[in-house]
Design an enzyme around this catalytic site. Structure first.
Site, PDB file in Angstrom:
ATOM      1  CG  ASP A  33      -2.019  -1.042   1.130  1.00 51.49           C
ATOM      2  OD1 ASP A  33      -2.210  -1.587   0.024  1.00 51.49           O
ATOM      3  OD2 ASP A  33      -2.682  -1.306   2.147  1.00 51.49           O
ATOM      4  CD  GLU A  35       6.336   2.052  -5.054  1.00 46.01           C
ATOM      5  OE1 GLU A  35       6.921   2.520  -4.057  1.00 46.01           O
ATOM      6  OE2 GLU A  35       6.616   2.375  -6.224  1.00 46.01           O
ATOM      7  CE1 TYR A  36      -3.750   3.614  -4.752  1.00 49.50           C
ATOM      8  CE2 TYR A  36      -3.287   2.105  -6.555  1.00 49.50           C
ATOM      9  CZ  TYR A  36      -4.085   3.067  -5.974  1.00 49.50           C
ATOM     10  OH  TYR A  36      -5.222   3.487  -6.622  1.00 49.50           O
ATOM     11  CG  LEU A  83     -32.874 -11.874 -13.128  1.00 49.96           C
ATOM     12  CD1 LEU A  83     -31.727 -12.456 -12.314  1.00 49.96           C
ATOM     13  CD2 LEU A  83     -32.783 -12.356 -14.565  1.00 49.96           C
ATOM     14  CE  LYS A 124     -31.927 -11.291  -7.270  1.00 55.01           C
ATOM     15  NZ  LYS A 124     -31.832 -10.147  -6.326  1.00 55.01           N
ATOM     16  CB  CYS A 416     -60.509  10.192   7.469  1.00 56.92           C
ATOM     17  SG  CYS A 416     -58.805  10.494   6.958  1.00 56.92           S
ATOM     18  CB  CYS A 419     -59.446  14.878   7.375  1.00 55.46           C
ATOM     19  SG  CYS A 419     -60.520  13.757   6.432  1.00 55.46           S
ATOM     20  CB  CYS A 452     -58.330  14.226   3.776  1.00 54.83           C
ATOM     21  SG  CYS A 452     -57.286  12.964   4.541  1.00 54.83           S
TER      22      CYS A 452
END
Length: 788
Positions: A33, A35-36, A83, A124, A416, A419, A452
């Site tokens: 690492d 050297e990189y 798929l 997968k 509801c 509302c 609402c």
């Protein structure tokens, strides 16, 4: 000096790209690492000193883009299909039988083992599907899968993923290469990310998949760059150039060009080889460095893939064999109800939190009250919770023997929860000849409409969306805030907002306020089609909105159109026609539309009835649309010929002697006709339809219009592949302006196909049917010739 720097920069880039390839693709790093890092730092220093030598594909440019305000849209020229799934060995065996049948291969029987298909096998990955587009070997675009047809442009973000090459390695790659694969987060990177979040007091992610998806969809690429993401290629999309003849060799070619592929990639002979691979990977699943939720099998031979083809949204030549969904027991603490844009009141299970497949599940959808009754669900029950396909939490079953004595029934609220308005059960109306049968629907609906807040918020979110009024900057949270503080009570109120009202809201400053108000003002000139779509009429999507606008030409006609008149438009059935008519007959909706127009919304592209629909109706069709029992298309035609006019039909219906000798009508049909027009309301309704046909110019006695200036009238065209001089939407609009219908599939009735680069199965179908094909240059020349 500059030439020396340029040579050294090129040497460093070549060396770094080679090290990246060996590290990320081959898993064989050749330098430590340190050297990189030395090579990378030297390159960065040289590019700072010589900025004119910086190129987009330099290894230093992975974190250089500015933050975005929003993602652009990318239309996939070849759809990114899903798929099909196999959840059992029998499902996979059935898939293999389908492949053998589709290829015309002998299957196993008492006298032999049949022909085994060769499959490519790989895990997968549980991440986010993306598309990478390379032109002349350089990465030019990245996009999410989105809905399969349209994704988000995440080019700046994919450039930060370390193992995605900015420039392809080696040689022999196609001039245009679209690579498809999965961006995912390894388990150790996920754990480290969450550990850092805990230390800093930040938000943690539930699982690696959510972390990968959230990281890749950051508007600031620097955030994406800080996340431990990886990419794995699994296939291709658009290609211009030669490729290997099998899927396995194709992936090996991608690997040679610097793209990482699964290290678990294998070939299997026959379905038994696939099952062996599935069990072997399943046994090692927990020890893998990344999450997987199954195995993908693909027919290896690409010619065989082409022969097998596709279903509507899935290929016949590939399948995902999913691992068994993990199930857990937990307690149903309560059932709450959510309200959607159309007022649908939907039950949601609130669960005692439980870990299912690595995710904490505390909520699960129950779909509707019919599902609650099917399960026999009661509050307090112990239930089996399953993550279907390892994704969506579902309540699968009640454990009746654990039901407590104090368990409570689940009751739909009478009012509801948002509302307080009345909640009614929807009715399903099935209209037939002479009658309409009514049954109870599975949906309960709040009648509060835009009073609402839940419906109002969702309605406005739809109204301002990109394909509707396209008001940039009005995201969900801002809409919710505007509604919560009472500034917006209908879509029309958006056009009354002032600087002083907006600037004091959370998240707003002077510039953002002015930008939002400018975007609202810029939306005041929508096309008629956009406006109709933005209204959110039930069952009216983009294409139906375009059809209404193109055919009837003006809002005034659409507002008053009777259901039977609307059914003269292609692809508008009676149920949708009733939804459209009911929407515009509603006083509240009419008020909102009037306010929008009063507050500066000016509709564009309005005009006369489209020439295609002038004098399009016939008396026989009108009689058939009245749904008189016993009178179908043939009977209606005979009746129209005998009577000559609607008034003649009405008179004939009450003249029993003349009616009895009218040819082509059964005794039952004559009686039904007489009874129908004996009701004054039916006479009034029939006359109203005829009067509107006259008013619109659709009546059989109306003046037929010559399709002047519409040289492509009556023709069906298909666009496929990429158009470089314009978008596909623009090409479609220009063809429609010339009178053509633009279809999504090729048939014997197709007049012409326009095929740009990347054209696939539609071009093949056109060749098989002998349909004329134009490339983009010829298409542009044709448009110019027609003055478009």
């Amino acid at each position: 000096m500059t030439s020396n720097a340029a040579r050294r920069i090129e040497q460093l880039r070549t060396a770094i790209n080679e090290h990246n390839y060996r590290y990320y693709v081959l898993d064989e790093p050749s330098v430590p690492d340190a050297e990189y890092d030395r090579l990378f730092n030297e390159l960065r220093a040289l590019e700072v000193e010589h900025p004119e030598l910086v190129t987009a594909d330099s290894p230093t440019q992975r974190v250089g883009a500015e933050a975005l305000s929003a993602f652009g849209q990318v239309r996939h020229e070849i759809p990114m299909l899903s798929l099909g799934n196999a959840f059992s060995d029998e499902d996979l065996l059935s898939f293999d039988r389908g492949v053998q049948s589709g290829l015309g291969l002998p299957s196993a029987d008492l006298f032999g083992g049949g022909t085994e298909v060769e499959y490519s096998c790989e895990p997968k990955l549980d991440g986010l599907a993306v598309s990478l587009l390379y032109q002349d070997g350089v990465l030019v675009r990245g996009a999410t899968r989105g809905d399969g047809s349209t994704g988000e442009d995440i080019s700046a973000n994919v450039r930060t993923v370390r193992n995605i090459p900015l420039r392809l390695q080696g040689e022999g790659w196609p001039a245009v290469l679209e690579v498809r694969g999965e961006v995912f987060m390894p388990k150790d990177g996920f754990e480290a990310l969450n550990a850092r979040a805990i230390e800093s007091g930040g938000k943690t992610f539930a699982n690696p998949r959510n972390a990968a998806a959230g990281s890749l969809r950051q508007l600031d690429p620097k955030i994406t760059a800080s996340r431990p993401l990886e990419f794995c290629a699994y296939g291709i999309g658009r290609v211009e150039g030669a490729l290997p003849d099998t899927h396995y060799r194709l992936l090996q070619a991608l690997k040679s060009w610097g793209l990482p592929i699964s290290r678990e990639l294998r070939l299997a002979k026959g379905v038994q080889g696939c099952l062996d691979y599935y069990r072997e990977i399943g046994a090692r699943r927990q020890g893998l460095a990344y999450d997987i939720d199954g195995v993908v099998f693909k027919v290896n031979n690409l010619d065989d893939q082409q022969q097998l083809g596709f279903r509507a949204r899935t290929p016949h030549w590939a399948i995902a064999h999913k691992f068994p969904a993990q199930e857990e027991l937990t307690e149903l603490l309560d059932v709450e109800f959510q309200v959607g844009r159309t007022g649908a009141v939907t039950p949601v299970a609130r669960l005692k939190p439980v870990q299912v497949a690595g995710v904490t599940v505390s909520n699960a959808t129950l779909h509707n009250m019919d599902e609650v009754q099917r399960l026999g669900l009661m509050i307090g029950d112990t239930v089996i919770v399953r993550r279907a396909g390892d994704v969506i939490p579902q309540v699968m079953q009640v454990v009746l023997e654990r039901r407590p004595a104090e368990a409570r029934a689940v009751a739909i609220p009478h009012s509801c929860p948002v509302c307080g308005s009345y909640v009614e059960r929807t009715q399903l109306i099935k209209r037939g000849k002479g009658k309409a049968s009514v049954s109870e629907g599975s949906i309960y609906r709040c009648v509060g409409r835009l009073s609402c807040q839940a419906q109002l918020k969702q309605a406005i979110i739809h109204f301002v969306s990109r394909r509707a009024m396209d008001i940039d900057g009005l995201g969900d949270k801002i809409v919710e805030q505007l509604v919560d503080v009472g500034l917006v009570r209908s879509p029309a109120d958006l056009y009354l907002l002032t600087f002083e009202q907006v600037v004091v809201l959370d998240g707003f400053a002077e510039l953002s306020t002015r930008n939002l108000l400018a975007a609202i003002d810029a939306s005041k000139r929508p096309s008629l089609a956009r406006f109709i779509y933005a209204l959110g009429i039930p069952d009216v999507g983009e294409e139906t909105a375009k059809l209404l606008a193109r055919a009837l030409g003006a809002l005034a006609r659409i507002e008053v159109a009777l259901p039977e008149v609307l059914t003269w438009l292609p692809d508008v059935g009676l149920e949708v026609a009733h939804e459209i008519h009911s929407f515009f007959a509603d006083d509240h909706n009419r008020t909102v539309i009037a306010q929008l127009l009063e507050r500066g919304v000016v509709l564009q592209e309005e005009g006369a009835l489209h020439a295609e629909f002038a004098a399009c109706a016939t008396l026989a069709e009108l009689l058939n649309k009245l749904n008189i029992a016993g009178i179908a298309a043939t009977g209606a035609k005979n009746l129209a010929e005998a009577a000559g006019s609607l008034e003649g039909v009405i008179a004939l219906s009450q003249d029993w002697l003349s009616l009895s000798v009218t040819k082509g009508l059964s005794e039952k049909a004559r009686q039904a006709l007489r009874e129908h027009f004996a009701a004054p309301a039916n006479v009034v309704h029939a006359r109203a339809i005829e009067a509107q046909l006259r008013e619109f110019g659709m009546h059989w006695q109306s003046e037929k219009k010559v399709l002047a200036g519409l040289p492509l009238a009556g023709q069906t065209w298909v666009l496929t592949g990429t158009l470089e001089a314009m978008s596909r939407d623009e090409g479609k609009a220009r063809l429609e302006a010339l009178g053509a219908k633009v279809a999504g599939s090729v048939s014997a009735k197709t007049h012409c196909v326009v095929a740009g680069p990347g054209a696939g199965s539609k071009l093949t179908k056109a060749s098989e049917l002998g349909v004329p094909v134009l490339d983009e240059q010829a298409f542009l020349a044709r448009l110019a010739e027609l003055g478009a």
